[in-house]
Design a protein around this motif. Structure first.
Motif, PDB file in Angstrom:
ATOM      1  N   LEU A  74       0.832  -1.207   0.000  1.00  0.00           N
ATOM      2  CA  LEU A  74       0.000   0.000   0.000  1.00  0.00           C
ATOM      3  C   LEU A  74       0.866   1.255   0.000  1.00  0.00           C
ATOM      4  N   ALA A  75       1.955   1.210   0.766  1.00  0.00           N
ATOM      5  CA  ALA A  75       2.851   2.371   0.842  1.00  0.00           C
ATOM      6  C   ALA A  75       3.462   2.684  -0.521  1.00  0.00           C
ATOM      7  N   ARG A  76       3.783   1.635  -1.292  1.00  0.00           N
ATOM      8  CA  ARG A  76       4.367   1.870  -2.624  1.00  0.00           C
ATOM      9  C   ARG A  76       3.340   2.486  -3.569  1.00  0.00           C
ATOM     10  N   ILE A  77       2.079   2.051  -3.448  1.00  0.00           N
ATOM     11  CA  ILE A  77       1.039   2.588  -4.323  1.00  0.00           C
ATOM     12  C   ILE A  77       0.788   4.067  -4.035  1.00  0.00           C
ATOM     13  N   ILE A  78       0.635   4.384  -2.764  1.00  0.00           N
ATOM     14  CA  ILE A  78       0.274   5.744  -2.382  1.00  0.00           C
ATOM     15  C   ILE A  78       1.508   6.625  -2.200  1.00  0.00           C
ATOM     16  N   GLY A  79       2.700   5.985  -2.248  1.00  0.00           N
ATOM     17  CA  GLY A  79       3.939   6.689  -1.960  1.00  0.00           C
ATOM     18  C   GLY A  79       4.163   7.975  -2.740  1.00  0.00           C
ATOM     19  N   PRO A  80       3.975   7.985  -4.069  1.00  0.00           N
ATOM     20  CA  PRO A  80       4.247   9.212  -4.831  1.00  0.00           C
ATOM     21  C   PRO A  80       3.468  10.419  -4.321  1.00  0.00           C
ATOM     22  N   PHE A  81       2.220  10.198  -3.903  1.00  0.00           N
ATOM     23  CA  PHE A  81       1.403  11.300  -3.376  1.00  0.00           C
ATOM     24  C   PHE A  81       1.806  11.647  -1.948  1.00  0.00           C
ATOM     25  N   PHE A  82       1.932  10.625  -1.100  1.00  0.00           N
ATOM     26  CA  PHE A  82       2.250  10.872   0.308  1.00  0.00           C
ATOM     27  C   PHE A  82       3.668  11.405   0.488  1.00  0.00           C
ATOM     28  N   ASN A  83       4.577  11.085  -0.421  1.00  0.00           N
ATOM     29  CA  ASN A  83       5.938  11.626  -0.308  1.00  0.00           C
ATOM     30  C   ASN A  83       5.943  13.145  -0.444  1.00  0.00           C
ATOM     31  N   LYS A  84       4.994  13.671  -1.221  1.00  0.00           N
ATOM     32  CA  LYS A  84       4.870  15.126  -1.347  1.00  0.00           C
ATOM     33  C   LYS A  84       4.156  15.722  -0.135  1.00  0.00           C
ATOM     34  N   LEU A  85       3.151  15.006   0.354  1.00  0.00           N
ATOM     35  CA  LEU A  85       2.336  15.519   1.459  1.00  0.00           C
ATOM     36  C   LEU A  85       3.018  15.324   2.807  1.00  0.00           C
ATOM     37  N   PHE A  86       3.810  14.257   2.928  1.00  0.00           N
ATOM     38  CA  PHE A  86       4.520  13.951   4.173  1.00  0.00           C
ATOM     39  C   PHE A  86       6.009  13.783   3.863  1.00  0.00           C
ATOM     40  N   PRO A  87       6.703  14.880   3.579  1.00  0.00           N
ATOM     41  CA  PRO A  87       8.115  14.761   3.169  1.00  0.00           C
ATOM     42  C   PRO A  87       9.028  14.196   4.257  1.00  0.00           C
ATOM     43  N   GLU A  88       8.584  14.238   5.529  1.00  0.00           N
ATOM     44  CA  GLU A  88       9.408  13.698   6.612  1.00  0.00           C
ATOM     45  C   GLU A  88       9.351  12.169   6.672  1.00  0.00           C
ATOM     46  N   VAL A  89       8.361  11.583   6.005  1.00  0.00           N
ATOM     47  CA  VAL A  89       8.189  10.125   6.059  1.00  0.00           C
ATOM     48  C   VAL A  89       8.935   9.498   4.882  1.00  0.00           C
ATOM     49  N   PRO A  90       9.848   8.556   5.148  1.00  0.00           N
ATOM     50  CA  PRO A  90      10.612   7.934   4.058  1.00  0.00           C
ATOM     51  C   PRO A  90       9.709   7.185   3.074  1.00  0.00           C
ATOM     52  N   ARG A 101       5.177  24.767   4.549  1.00  0.00           N
ATOM     53  CA  ARG A 101       5.959  25.136   3.377  1.00  0.00           C
ATOM     54  C   ARG A 101       6.158  23.948   2.431  1.00  0.00           C
ATOM     55  N   ILE A 102       5.075  23.215   2.229  1.00  0.00           N
ATOM     56  CA  ILE A 102       5.082  22.093   1.285  1.00  0.00           C
ATOM     57  C   ILE A 102       4.531  22.587  -0.040  1.00  0.00           C
ATOM     58  N   ASN A 103       5.249  22.326  -1.104  1.00  0.00           N
ATOM     59  CA  ASN A 103       4.829  22.769  -2.440  1.00  0.00           C
ATOM     60  C   ASN A 103       3.844  21.762  -3.023  1.00  0.00           C
ATOM     61  N   LEU A 104       2.589  22.192  -3.165  1.00  0.00           N
ATOM     62  CA  LEU A 104       1.562  21.318  -3.727  1.00  0.00           C
ATOM     63  C   LEU A 104       1.361  21.537  -5.222  1.00  0.00           C
ATOM     64  N   ILE A 105       2.091  22.521  -5.783  1.00  0.00           N
ATOM     65  CA  ILE A 105       1.998  22.747  -7.231  1.00  0.00           C
ATOM     66  C   ILE A 105       2.923  21.735  -7.896  1.00  0.00           C
ATOM     67  N   ASP A 106       2.437  20.513  -7.953  1.00  0.00           N
ATOM     68  CA  ASP A 106       3.230  19.394  -8.431  1.00  0.00           C
ATOM     69  C   ASP A 106       2.307  18.472  -9.225  1.00  0.00           C
ATOM     70  N   LYS A 107       2.801  17.929 -10.329  1.00  0.00           N
ATOM     71  CA  LYS A 107       1.938  17.109 -11.189  1.00  0.00           C
ATOM     72  C   LYS A 107       1.430  15.859 -10.470  1.00  0.00           C
ATOM     73  N   THR A 108       2.244  15.316  -9.555  1.00  0.00           N
ATOM     74  CA  THR A 108       1.808  14.130  -8.813  1.00  0.00           C
ATOM     75  C   THR A 108       0.636  14.460  -7.898  1.00  0.00           C
ATOM     76  N   VAL A 109       0.787  15.551  -7.128  1.00  0.00           N
ATOM     77  CA  VAL A 109      -0.265  15.958  -6.205  1.00  0.00           C
ATOM     78  C   VAL A 109      -1.535  16.323  -6.965  1.00  0.00           C
ATOM     79  N   ILE A 110      -1.380  17.141  -8.000  1.00  0.00           N
ATOM     80  CA  ILE A 110      -2.546  17.567  -8.783  1.00  0.00           C
ATOM     81  C   ILE A 110      -3.221  16.363  -9.445  1.00  0.00           C
ATOM     82  N   GLY A 111      -2.406  15.429  -9.939  1.00  0.00           N
ATOM     83  CA  GLY A 111      -2.955  14.234 -10.569  1.00  0.00           C
ATOM     84  C   GLY A 111      -3.766  13.389  -9.599  1.00  0.00           C
ATOM     85  N   TRP A 112      -3.226  13.213  -8.390  1.00  0.00           N
ATOM     86  CA  TRP A 112      -3.945  12.437  -7.382  1.00  0.00           C
ATOM     87  C   TRP A 112      -5.239  13.133  -6.968  1.00  0.00           C
TER      88      TRP A 112
END
Length: 411
Positions: free
Chosen positions: A76-92, A198-209
């Motif tokens: 599950l982490a691998r599936i959601i990882g691209p989105f959550f990596n932007k939203l939770f940058p502190e989480v590996p 100060r998380i940048n949400l103007i990102d194609k991954t975030v917008i796509g999700w």
């Protein structure tokens, strides 16, 4: 510190209001009512919340441990990882917390509260392992909690059931505006916390999700809008419970495939269930007692009356103010706001504007103070930083969206 001031304020305001009632109104019962409420709320925190939660926690934490050893959580982490990596940058990347958080959000969306809480508590514990300051909430923990308080639920089944009991012509007529309100609250709260962190949400991954999730919700709304009340309720019940059982069976079969000693893994994880339930008792009791004192003193009624007066001065349509008690109680107490919702439907009618709006308030926000006490208390966090004001802001956005949608759909 915010929680310290809020907690003390509940008691001080309750005392001052009760003292004024005693002196100026001759209400000799007011302190008795408050004190009885203190004892009742203390009992509720332990007997009605913490202890029943222990059994649910024991099972689902055991199941989560099996799922982790089977590799399901990492999947599950691998599936959601691209989105959550932007939203939770502190989480590996591929950290189990990502999978646990998505399971919590999914259970909430499906209305599976009993399953959502253990998943959420496990996710908070995993985030705590990454937290360098164990007594202070991290950015990731605050983002997770605020998104949780936005209360995104696809179908508010319990609200629809209560409307049916009270004789609403179409109990499901509030589910579309309810879902829109909670989705707006979720997206707005995510954006505001991201700006704070100060998380940048103007990102194609975030917008796509976000576009993808919005599209799926839109399709779900369209599909459910073509169904009758009875069909919506059946779809909700079947889907929610089917998904939950699918998770259980998938974890077990995945563990068998990987030759995991399943029952030993279950027992290993389950041991933490009772410990977690006991650990949250002081936090729950402290907040529930304070909220009880504030409510039983009559302070909440004065706040509501004051808001009605202010809105009346503006000359705007103030019909919505009769439903405000539910909105104001919702962040403090789920059972209290539910009782006020039922009372509003009984007084004004379940198909009235106020009755429907009260239901939307119940579905468009969540119990912020309870969630803070439960989730932060489970990992020993004492400094919540800006979690409470941002969580309350999520509730506020949900309520404002509820008012706008209420006028649009029902007035």
């Amino acid at each position: 510190m915010a929680l310290n001031y809020i907690w003390v304020a509940f008691f001080v305001i309750a005392f001052l209001v009760a003292l004024a009632k005693l002196i100026f109104l001759g209400d000799t019962e007011i302190f008795k009512i408050i004190v009885e409420g203190l004892f009742d709320s203390s009992k509720v925190a332990v007997m009605d919340i913490a202890l029943p939660l222990a059994g649910v926690m024991t099972f689902f934490l055991g199941l989560l441990n099996v799922g982790e050893k089977a590799g399901a959580i990492n999947f599950l982490a691998r599936i959601i990882g691209p989105f959550f990596n932007k939203l939770f940058p502190e989480v590996p990347k591929n950290h189990p917390a990502n999978g646990q958080m998505i399971m919590n959000f999914s259970a909430n969306m499906l209305g599976l509260d009993n399953a959502a809480t253990p998943f959420g508590l496990k996710a908070m514990a995993s985030l705590q392992e990454l937290n360098p300051r164990k007594d202070t909430a991290s950015n990731a923990q605050i983002m997770f909690l605020v998104l949780h308080t936005s209360g995104l639920t696809i179908i508010p089944l319990s609200i629809m059931a209560q409307r049916a009991i009270l004789g609403a012509k179409d109990p499901s007529d509030i589910f579309i505006p309810c879902l829109i309100a909670t989705y707006v609250a979720t997206v707005v709260s995510m954006i505001t916390v991201a700006i704070k962190q100060r998380i940048n949400l103007i990102d194609k991954t975030v917008i796509g999700w976000l576009c993808g999730v919005t599209g799926l919700i839109g399709l779900a709304l369209w599909f459910l809008s073509t169904k009758t009340k009875e069909e919506v309720e059946v779809i909700s019940k079947v889907t929610g419970n089917l998904v939950l059982m699918l998770i259980v069976v998938s974890f077990l079969l995945g563990a068998m495939r990987k030759k995991v000693n399943i029952f030993d893994a279950f027992i290993e994880g389950a041991k933490g269930g009772f410990e977690t339930s006991v650990r949250i008792i002081p936090y729950l009791a402290g907040l529930l007692v304070a909220i009880s004192a504030f409510r039983n003193s009559g302070a909440m009624d004065y706040v509501i009356d004051g808001l009605k007066y202010v809105f009346a001065l503006t000359g705007m349509n103030t019909e919505f103010t009769d439903a405000l008690p539910v909105a104001l109680m919702r962040p403090l107490s789920g059972s209290g706001s539910r009782a006020l919702m039922i009372d509003a439907m009984k007084q004004f009618g379940p198909d009235s504007f106020v009755g429907r709006l009260a239901c939307m308030f119940q579905g468009a926000a969540d119990t912020t103070f309870y969630i803070v006490a439960l989730y932060f208390g489970s990992v020993g966090i004492r400094n919540s930083r800006y979690a409470i004001p941002y969580g309350l802001f999520a509730d506020f956005v949900g309520v404002m969206a509820g008012i706008a949608l209420g006028y649009f759909f029902f007035h």
